[in-house]
Design an enzyme around this catalytic site. Structure first.
Site, PDB file in Angstrom:
ATOM      1  N   LEU A   1     -62.995 -36.184 -52.404  1.00 11.09           N
ATOM      2  CA  LEU A   1     -63.599 -37.449 -52.036  1.00 11.09           C
ATOM      3  C   LEU A   1     -64.378 -37.356 -50.734  1.00 11.09           C
ATOM      4  O   LEU A   1     -65.498 -37.859 -50.633  1.00 11.09           O
ATOM      5  CB  LEU A   1     -62.519 -38.526 -51.903  1.00 11.09           C
ATOM      6  CG  LEU A   1     -62.040 -39.189 -53.185  1.00 11.09           C
ATOM      7  CD1 LEU A   1     -60.792 -40.023 -52.906  1.00 11.09           C
ATOM      8  CD2 LEU A   1     -63.143 -40.066 -53.769  1.00 11.09           C
TER       9      LEU A   1
ATOM     10  N   ASP B   1     -62.583 -31.310 -41.397  1.00 15.38           N
ATOM     11  CA  ASP B   1     -61.554 -30.878 -42.354  1.00 15.38           C
ATOM     12  C   ASP B   1     -60.700 -29.810 -41.688  1.00 15.38           C
ATOM     13  O   ASP B   1     -61.225 -28.839 -41.151  1.00 15.38           O
ATOM     14  CB  ASP B   1     -62.185 -30.325 -43.637  1.00 15.38           C
ATOM     15  CG  ASP B   1     -61.192 -30.298 -44.788  1.00 15.38           C
ATOM     16  OD1 ASP B   1     -60.249 -29.481 -44.739  1.00 15.38           O
ATOM     17  OD2 ASP B   1     -61.354 -31.093 -45.731  1.00 15.38           O
TER      18      ASP B   1
ATOM     19  N   ASN C   1     -60.506 -40.231 -44.404  1.00 12.90           N
ATOM     20  CA  ASN C   1     -60.162 -39.807 -45.756  1.00 12.90           C
ATOM     21  C   ASN C   1     -59.081 -38.726 -45.785  1.00 12.90           C
ATOM     22  O   ASN C   1     -58.437 -38.517 -46.813  1.00 12.90           O
ATOM     23  CB  ASN C   1     -61.430 -39.285 -46.452  1.00 12.90           C
ATOM     24  CG  ASN C   1     -61.185 -38.829 -47.864  1.00 12.90           C
ATOM     25  OD1 ASN C   1     -60.966 -39.624 -48.771  1.00 12.90           O
ATOM     26  ND2 ASN C   1     -61.197 -37.519 -48.075  1.00 12.90           N
TER      27      ASN C   1
ATOM     28  N   TYR D   1     -46.156 -41.665 -49.273  1.00 11.27           N
ATOM     29  CA  TYR D   1     -47.592 -41.889 -49.478  1.00 11.27           C
ATOM     30  C   TYR D   1     -47.898 -43.379 -49.644  1.00 11.27           C
ATOM     31  O   TYR D   1     -48.832 -43.907 -49.024  1.00 11.27           O
ATOM     32  CB  TYR D   1     -48.020 -41.103 -50.713  1.00 11.27           C
ATOM     33  CG  TYR D   1     -49.479 -41.186 -51.077  1.00 11.27           C
ATOM     34  CD1 TYR D   1     -50.432 -40.473 -50.367  1.00 11.27           C
ATOM     35  CD2 TYR D   1     -49.899 -41.937 -52.176  1.00 11.27           C
ATOM     36  CE1 TYR D   1     -51.771 -40.520 -50.718  1.00 11.27           C
ATOM     37  CE2 TYR D   1     -51.231 -41.993 -52.534  1.00 11.27           C
ATOM     38  CZ  TYR D   1     -52.173 -41.284 -51.808  1.00 11.27           C
ATOM     39  OH  TYR D   1     -53.487 -41.337 -52.162  1.00 11.27           O
TER      40      TYR D   1
ATOM     41  N   LYS E   1     -50.177 -45.628 -47.125  1.00 11.42           N
ATOM     42  CA  LYS E   1     -51.376 -46.318 -47.606  1.00 11.42           C
ATOM     43  C   LYS E   1     -51.285 -47.824 -47.380  1.00 11.42           C
ATOM     44  O   LYS E   1     -52.300 -48.491 -47.131  1.00 11.42           O
ATOM     45  CB  LYS E   1     -51.592 -46.000 -49.082  1.00 11.42           C
ATOM     46  CG  LYS E   1     -51.985 -44.547 -49.352  1.00 11.42           C
ATOM     47  CD  LYS E   1     -53.214 -44.129 -48.557  1.00 11.42           C
ATOM     48  CE  LYS E   1     -53.741 -42.765 -48.964  1.00 11.42           C
ATOM     49  NZ  LYS E   1     -54.914 -42.360 -48.152  1.00 11.42           N
TER      50      LYS E   1
ATOM     51  N   THR F   1     -59.176 -35.220 -57.906  1.00  9.79           N
ATOM     52  CA  THR F   1     -59.368 -34.291 -56.801  1.00  9.79           C
ATOM     53  C   THR F   1     -58.199 -33.319 -56.779  1.00  9.79           C
ATOM     54  O   THR F   1     -57.302 -33.378 -57.629  1.00  9.79           O
ATOM     55  CB  THR F   1     -59.427 -35.038 -55.456  1.00  9.79           C
ATOM     56  OG1 THR F   1     -58.133 -35.604 -55.173  1.00  9.79           O
ATOM     57  CG2 THR F   1     -60.475 -36.146 -55.469  1.00  9.79           C
TER      58      THR F   1
END
Length: 319
Positions: free
Chosen positions: A28, A47, A111, A183, A187, A217
């Site tokens: 993404l 990254d 991201n 997770y 989020k 992904t």
């Protein structure tokens, strides 16, 4: 008739702006960085470069540099950055690198993330802490330094500045995900961070919004299996990137503190939670018996095991 001075060339609404995209070496983030560059922005491609989707393995500048090189090959401007956004000082340096290299920062797309899935009764402390650290703390760290930069610019300029934040939440928060308590919690926290930031920074001209993308992904390869059809994969990251580009643009100036679901050519705007039912005690406070009378009957006709937001969220079901 000539366009007003300063109007970006057609098809480049982000011309003259600088963006940071975290986790942009793959998936993404890479698609989002390429889209922002296509729309005219200079992009700092961040990254940490660890090969494992759980954050394991030796970090490398390779993934960030590959995306940055792809942007430059297409005629854009890009800088690779391999820092860990979950480290407070490295996040500060990431924001500083955008200003030093391109003279300004206008857009932040958060991201970066990892997965360490486990049922809640089996999860280790490290599995919990590491996911919260990368997702939630990582979003906070970059947001903290970007917003400080915009606030200082606003003070210096004597008025609002241009600032856009696009954060990455998930349907794991919206609809629940049994094997991802870390997770899902991270989020959900990102949505709270987004709305708080939106309220705090609006007066400076900064907007903050969150997306719940559904895409195939490295992180979702065991959930979303490849399709055999021709054409663009309905779950390709390229379906998500245009929304990020739009939210980063001047056209989205009135959109602030919002949560949007996006995948496969679909964008849905999620409403804030609403009160579904209200019960008032006939006394100064509820008794057990009174609560039993009103709440047991209220839930009697509801599906067994129904969770807070489950399947009724926009009618969306996990693919």
């Amino acid at each position: 008739m000539a366009p007003p001075p300063g109007t970006p060339p057609p098809g480049t609404p982000l011309a003259g702006l600088t963006a940071i995209v975290t986790g942009a070496g793959r998936g993404l983030g890479r698609a989002e960085a390429l889209e922002l560059a296509r729309l005219g922005a200079a992009v700092v491609v961040n990254d940490y470069g660890q090969p494992g989707r759980d954050g394991s393995g030796e970090s490398s500048a390779g993934p960030a540099e590959e995306t940055a090189a792809e942007i430059r090959a297409a005629g854009g401007r890009a800088l690779a950055h391999a820092g860990d956004v979950a480290d407070f000082q490295q996040a500060a340096r990431l924001v500083g690198s955008a200003v030093e290299e391109f003279g300004r920062l206008d857009i932040l797309v958060n991201n970066a993330g990892i997965l360490r899935d486990r049922m809640v009764f089996s999860m280790t402390e490290d599995e919990w802490d590491s996911v919260i650290r990368v997702h939630l703390k990582g979003h906070f760290n970059t947001t903290r330094f970007a917003t400080a930069h915009w606030r200082e610019r606003s003070k210096a300029d004597g008025g609002p500045v241009y600032g856009r934040i696009v954060n990455t939440s998930s349907e794991a928060f919206l609809a629940g995900s049994a094997g991802q308590p870390n997770y899902a919690a991270a989020k959900g926290g990102i949505v709270g961070l987004t709305t708080s930031t939106a309220l705090a920074l609006a007066k400076y001209g900064v907007t903050a919004n969150a997306i719940c993308p559904r895409a195939r992904t490295r992180m979702t390869e065991d959930v979303f299996r490849p399709t055999d059809g021709d054409g663009l994969d309905p779950l390709a990251p390229e379906h998500v990137a245009p929304l990020v580009g739009y939210l980063a643009s001047p056209a989205a100036g009135r959109i602030n503190g919002q949560l949007l679901v996006v995948h496969g050519g679909m964008v849905a705007v999620v409403e804030r939670p609403r009160v579904r039912a209200q019960f008032d005690s006939k006394q100064d406070t509820f008794s057990y018996d009174e609560l039993d009378a009103v709440l047991t009957s209220h839930y009697a006709d509801r599906p067994p095991g129904e969770t807070f937001a489950a399947a009724e969220v926009l009618g969306l079901k996990r693919a």
